[in-house]
Motif scaffolding. Structure first.
Motif, PDB file in Angstrom:
ATOM      1  N   UNK A 176      59.893  63.508  61.606  1.00  0.00           N
ATOM      2  CA  UNK A 176      60.971  64.084  62.145  1.00  0.00           C
ATOM      3  C   UNK A 176      62.306  63.483  61.850  1.00  0.00           C
ATOM      4  N   UNK A 177      62.193  62.148  61.905  1.00  0.00           N
ATOM      5  CA  UNK A 177      63.377  61.098  62.133  1.00  0.00           C
ATOM      6  C   UNK A 177      63.715  60.808  60.861  1.00  0.00           C
ATOM      7  N   UNK A 178      63.045  61.256  59.666  1.00  0.00           N
ATOM      8  CA  UNK A 178      63.472  60.635  58.242  1.00  0.00           C
ATOM      9  C   UNK A 178      64.677  61.355  57.889  1.00  0.00           C
ATOM     10  N   UNK A 179      65.508  60.696  56.918  1.00  0.00           N
ATOM     11  CA  UNK A 179      66.781  61.154  56.371  1.00  0.00           C
ATOM     12  C   UNK A 179      66.736  62.405  55.825  1.00  0.00           C
ATOM     13  N   UNK A 180      67.684  63.236  56.041  1.00  0.00           N
ATOM     14  CA  UNK A 180      67.435  64.787  55.501  1.00  0.00           C
ATOM     15  C   UNK A 180      66.954  64.868  54.087  1.00  0.00           C
ATOM     16  N   UNK A 181      67.488  64.032  53.262  1.00  0.00           N
ATOM     17  CA  UNK A 181      67.239  64.219  51.901  1.00  0.00           C
ATOM     18  C   UNK A 181      66.078  63.225  51.255  1.00  0.00           C
ATOM     19  N   UNK A 182      65.211  62.734  52.339  1.00  0.00           N
ATOM     20  CA  UNK A 182      63.856  62.029  51.812  1.00  0.00           C
ATOM     21  C   UNK A 182      62.802  62.955  51.690  1.00  0.00           C
ATOM     22  N   UNK A 183      62.154  62.641  50.784  1.00  0.00           N
ATOM     23  CA  UNK A 183      60.771  63.505  50.265  1.00  0.00           C
ATOM     24  C   UNK A 183      59.931  63.458  51.363  1.00  0.00           C
ATOM     25  N   UNK A 184      59.015  64.269  51.368  1.00  0.00           N
ATOM     26  CA  UNK A 184      57.812  64.455  52.195  1.00  0.00           C
ATOM     27  C   UNK A 184      57.087  63.296  52.025  1.00  0.00           C
ATOM     28  N   UNK A 185      56.248  62.884  52.948  1.00  0.00           N
ATOM     29  CA  UNK A 185      55.548  61.846  53.253  1.00  0.00           C
ATOM     30  C   UNK A 185      54.100  61.877  52.314  1.00  0.00           C
ATOM     31  N   UNK A 186      53.747  62.999  52.319  1.00  0.00           N
ATOM     32  CA  UNK A 186      52.744  63.593  51.626  1.00  0.00           C
ATOM     33  C   UNK A 186      52.626  65.080  50.965  1.00  0.00           C
ATOM     34  N   UNK A 187      52.190  65.426  50.030  1.00  0.00           N
ATOM     35  CA  UNK A 187      52.168  66.638  49.773  1.00  0.00           C
ATOM     36  C   UNK A 187      51.069  67.219  49.193  1.00  0.00           C
ATOM     37  N   UNK A 188      50.498  68.343  49.640  1.00  0.00           N
ATOM     38  CA  UNK A 188      48.986  68.949  49.068  1.00  0.00           C
ATOM     39  C   UNK A 188      49.553  70.477  48.418  1.00  0.00           C
ATOM     40  N   UNK A 189      49.049  70.399  47.094  1.00  0.00           N
ATOM     41  CA  UNK A 189      49.512  71.614  46.328  1.00  0.00           C
ATOM     42  C   UNK A 189      48.034  72.509  46.263  1.00  0.00           C
TER      43      UNK A 189
END
Length: 364
Positions: free
Chosen positions: A57-70
């Motif tokens: 929630x408090x990450x920078x606006x342009x920061x990528x996801x912490x993790x990503x599942x496709x």
């Protein structure tokens, strides 16, 4: 951007200011949302491209996801947390899912899944390769399941066929009750008033209320919302948040009647389809048809009490006249003097009295 620590720093008066993260713009439309049950800053979001992202929630606006599942099974229609494990449902299968409390699940992680007319229970510990179907299944509806809610010993399903389904997971879903159809689709469901009332949102706006044990027909219809109520989020036994297709996030007390306590915010005119509290209940997150996750400062809700927010008033419903007086706890004493919809609650965050769409509440 204000730091997360500033929420707890009110010595200099800054606690009166709204403190919330900036809107999060995603690359594609989000469809589902679930906040981590213990880590206040972590949430999962399912996207229409089939991916599921873990976000801060408090990450920078342009920061990528912490993790990503496709995943290759279509859009990620639902996400839910089982402890630190994330359960996901995709377009090829589930439409909506909910985790059952341990009392209903028999101590193990069990996921309730609703799809086209069917409610099924799955053991969350089963691997995808096991090839097993739902542990238990029931078919309470003739159209798709729009929402699920768990409370006490029952699992409730809101159906697009206008029926409320009531199942008992402890009895293999065999004790199945289905209400008479409403003249409207049921889109959302929440359990209120210490489990004595089940409230459903509809496509035309009224909230349909069922009394415990009287599942055949609704006991009341509460008017007030100008458009469909796509999502309900319980604040406490008496107060809930309603997300409507007009994009307004309302705070309301239910039974008797509908009393608007204020407007927490709006989703830029887009229909609100998903809501969830952060683990510390300091934020409410919302999803809509756009590619934005919006954050609302929910600290003001800590000071709201449904019994204290204004007692009487007109019923506002057109129900069967049963009064529902047994659902209101009058033993708590007289309500303190506080105008419903006060712009300042507890000296902290603010609830707006109205938006441009709120004039219809005048006189209710």
């Amino acid at each position: 951007m204000a730091s997360r620590d500033s929420l707890d720093d009110g010595a200099d008066g800054s606690d009166d200011e709204e403190v919330k993260p900036p809107n999060l713009h995603l690359k594609t439309q989000p469809l589902s949302l679930a906040c981590h049950p213990r880590r206040a800053n972590i949430f999962a979001v399912g996207l229409c491209d089939g991916s599921v992202e873990l976000r801060d929630c408090w990450g920078a606006p342009g920061r990528p996801a912490l993790a990503r599942l496709v995943h290759d099974e279509g859009a990620a229609r639902c996400v839910a947390w089982s402890g630190d494990a994330l359960v996901c449902g995709f377009e090829s299968g589930a439409v909506v899912a909910a985790l059952l409390p341990e009392a209903l699940a028999g101590g193990g992680p069990v996921v309730a899944v609703g799809d086209d007319a069917t409610v099924a229970l799955y053991d969350a510990r089963l691997r995808a390769g096991d090839g097993r179907r739902g542990v238990l299944e029931a078919a309470p509806h003739e159209d798709y399941v729009a929402d699920l809610a768990c409370a006490a010993d029952h699992l409730f399903s809101a159906g697009a066929d206008g029926r409320l389904g009531v199942c008992d997971p402890r009895r293999n879903l065999r004790q199945l009750r289905v209400s008479d159809p409403q003249d409207d689709e049921l889109l959302s469901v929440e359990v209120m008033k210490r489990g004595s009332k089940v409230v459903c949102g509809t496509t035309t706006g009224p909230l349909v209320v069922y009394s415990w044990g009287r599942w055949g027909d609704s006991s009341d219809r509460i008017v007030g919302h100008p458009e469909s109520v796509d999502v309900l989020l319980r604040v406490d036994d008496d107060v809930l948040l309603s997300g409507s297709s007009d994009g307004v996030l309302r705070v309301a007390r239910v039974m008797p009647g509908l009393e608007l306590l204020g407007v927490l915010g709006d989703h830029g005119g887009f229909p609100i389809e998903r809501l969830d509290f952060s683990a510390d209940r300091a934020l409410v997150l919302s999803l809509s048809h756009d590619d934005v996750v919006r954050f609302f400062d929910a600290r003001c809700l800590d000071d709201l009490d449904g019994d204290d927010a204004g007692g009487g008033g007109d019923d506002g419903g057109d129900g069967d006249g049963d009064g529902d007086s047994d659902s209101d706890d009058s033993s708590a004493g007289p309500a303190p003097s506080r105008r419903a919809g006060s712009t300042t609650v507890g000296g902290r965050s603010k609830l707006s009295l109205k938006t441009k769409a709120e004039s219809f509440f005048d006189g209710l």
